[in-house]
Design a protein around this motif. Structure first.
Motif, short mmCIF file in Angstrom:
data_model
loop_
_atom_site.label_atom_id
_atom_site.label_comp_id
_atom_site.label_asym_id
_atom_site.label_seq_id
_atom_site.Cartn_x
_atom_site.Cartn_y
_atom_site.Cartn_z
N HIS A 25 0.89 -1.21 0.08
CA HIS A 25 -0.09 -0.01 0.08
C HIS A 25 0.80 1.34 -0.07
CE1 HIS A 25 -3.46 2.73 0.57
NE2 HIS A 25 -2.82 3.00 1.76
N TYR A 26 1.87 1.05 0.65
CA TYR A 26 2.61 2.48 0.88
C TYR A 26 3.47 2.47 -0.60
CZ TYR A 26 7.28 4.83 1.60
OH TYR A 26 8.27 5.66 1.10
N LEU A 27 3.96 1.50 -1.29
CA LEU A 27 4.44 1.68 -2.44
C LEU A 27 3.53 2.07 -3.49
CD1 LEU A 27 7.00 -1.44 -2.53
CD2 LEU A 27 7.55 1.02 -2.24
N GLN A 28 2.26 1.80 -3.46
CA GLN A 28 1.39 2.30 -4.38
C GLN A 28 1.25 3.67 -4.10
OE1 GLN A 28 -2.02 -0.46 -3.66
NE2 GLN A 28 -1.11 -2.20 -5.04
N SER A 29 1.15 4.14 -2.87
CA SER A 29 0.84 5.59 -2.69
C SER A 29 2.08 6.51 -2.93
CB SER A 29 0.66 5.78 -1.11
OG SER A 29 -0.45 5.15 -0.57
N ARG A 30 3.21 5.88 -3.02
CA ARG A 30 4.43 6.51 -3.52
C ARG A 30 4.26 6.66 -5.06
NH1 ARG A 30 10.55 5.08 -2.49
NH2 ARG A 30 11.48 6.95 -3.33
N VAL A 84 -2.78 15.92 -0.89
CA VAL A 84 -3.48 14.82 -0.45
C VAL A 84 -2.80 13.39 -0.46
CG1 VAL A 84 -5.51 13.41 -0.77
CG2 VAL A 84 -5.62 15.87 -0.74
N LEU A 85 -2.08 13.44 -1.65
CA LEU A 85 -1.28 12.02 -1.80
C LEU A 85 -0.07 12.06 -0.96
CD1 LEU A 85 -1.62 11.72 -5.69
CD2 LEU A 85 -2.73 10.52 -4.13
N VAL A 86 0.40 13.17 -0.82
CA VAL A 86 1.71 13.20 0.30
C VAL A 86 1.26 12.82 1.45
CG1 VAL A 86 3.39 14.56 1.29
CG2 VAL A 86 3.07 14.96 -0.90
N ASP A 87 0.05 13.29 2.07
CA ASP A 87 -0.41 12.92 3.16
C ASP A 87 -0.53 11.35 3.34
OD1 ASP A 87 -0.04 15.52 4.41
OD2 ASP A 87 -2.23 16.03 4.13
N GLU A 88 -1.25 10.91 2.28
CA GLU A 88 -1.83 9.49 2.34
C GLU A 88 -0.33 8.62 2.20
OE1 GLU A 88 -3.55 6.54 -1.06
OE2 GLU A 88 -4.59 8.62 -0.77
N GLU A 89 0.66 9.17 1.50
CA GLU A 89 1.87 8.50 1.64
C GLU A 89 2.60 8.33 3.07
OE1 GLU A 89 6.30 8.58 -0.58
OE2 GLU A 89 4.60 10.18 -1.09
N HIS A 90 2.45 9.44 3.70
CA HIS A 90 3.05 9.34 5.12
C HIS A 90 2.21 8.65 5.91
CE1 HIS A 90 6.05 12.48 4.59
NE2 HIS A 90 5.30 13.40 4.10
N ARG A 91 0.92 8.50 5.91
CA ARG A 91 0.15 7.48 6.74
C ARG A 91 0.29 6.23 6.21
NH1 ARG A 91 -3.64 11.43 5.78
NH2 ARG A 91 -4.80 10.23 4.15
N ALA A 92 0.47 5.77 4.95
CA ALA A 92 0.83 4.48 4.81
C ALA A 92 2.19 3.99 5.11
CB ALA A 92 0.71 4.27 3.17
N ARG A 93 3.10 5.01 5.10
CA ARG A 93 4.43 4.57 5.54
C ARG A 93 4.41 4.28 6.89
NH1 ARG A 93 9.42 6.81 7.04
NH2 ARG A 93 11.39 5.92 6.25
N GLU A 94 3.68 5.35 7.73
CA GLU A 94 3.83 5.05 9.06
C GLU A 94 3.04 3.62 9.69
OE1 GLU A 94 1.80 8.42 10.77
OE2 GLU A 94 3.54 9.53 10.33
#
Length: 139
Positions: A25-30, A84-94
């Motif tokens: 999920h993190y890699l997809q967000s990135r 929005v995508l940056v925030d989603e990427e940070h949440r997914a990474r966490e």
């Protein structure tokens, strides 16, 4: 000698699966963020080319001005989406790091139990060898 069996093996497998899903999920967000950044760069490049065009009459100048305004609006929309995508990427990474930490904790527990099992198995083997050597001497 008995085979090593970790009592929480199924939980460890589950945590590893959760970790892999969180990583995916993190890699997809990135990847989405990177694609959007490329789109922003594309719009910026089109805008710069359009700014270099020379309008020969008033109608072309007005059309060019409207086109540049649409590009500017699209650029603003893309930048909003990027936030929005940056925030989603940070949440997914966490979430991925949390899942990794959970899986690593169980993995460390498994390693410790395996080391203890090996130590106990070696002790039993040594006792058996000692007993065999003692019985052989007596004979």
């Amino acid at each position: 000698m008995t085979k090593f069996s970790f009592r929480l093996e199924r939980l460890l497998d589950h945590r590893r699966n959760e970790e892999q899903a969180a990583k995916d999920h993190y890699l997809q967000s990135r990847a989405k963020r990177i694609d959007l950044e490329h789109d922003i760069e594309g719009v910026r490049g089109i805008r710069e080319k359009s700014l270099g065009r020379i309008a020969s009459n008033l109608r072309e100048r007005m059309d060019l001005e409207l086109y540049l305004q649409r590009l500017e609006d699209e650029s603003r929309a893309l930048h909003s989406a990027l936030g929005v995508l940056v925030d989603e990427e940070h949440r997914a990474r966490e979430l991925w790091l949390k899942a990794k930490q959970d899986a690593d904790a169980l993995d460390k527990l498994r390693e410790n139990e395996y080391a203890e099992w090996v130590k106990e198995a070696n002790k039993k083997e040594q006792e058996a060898l000692d007993e065999w050597a003692t019985m052989r001497r007596a004979a």
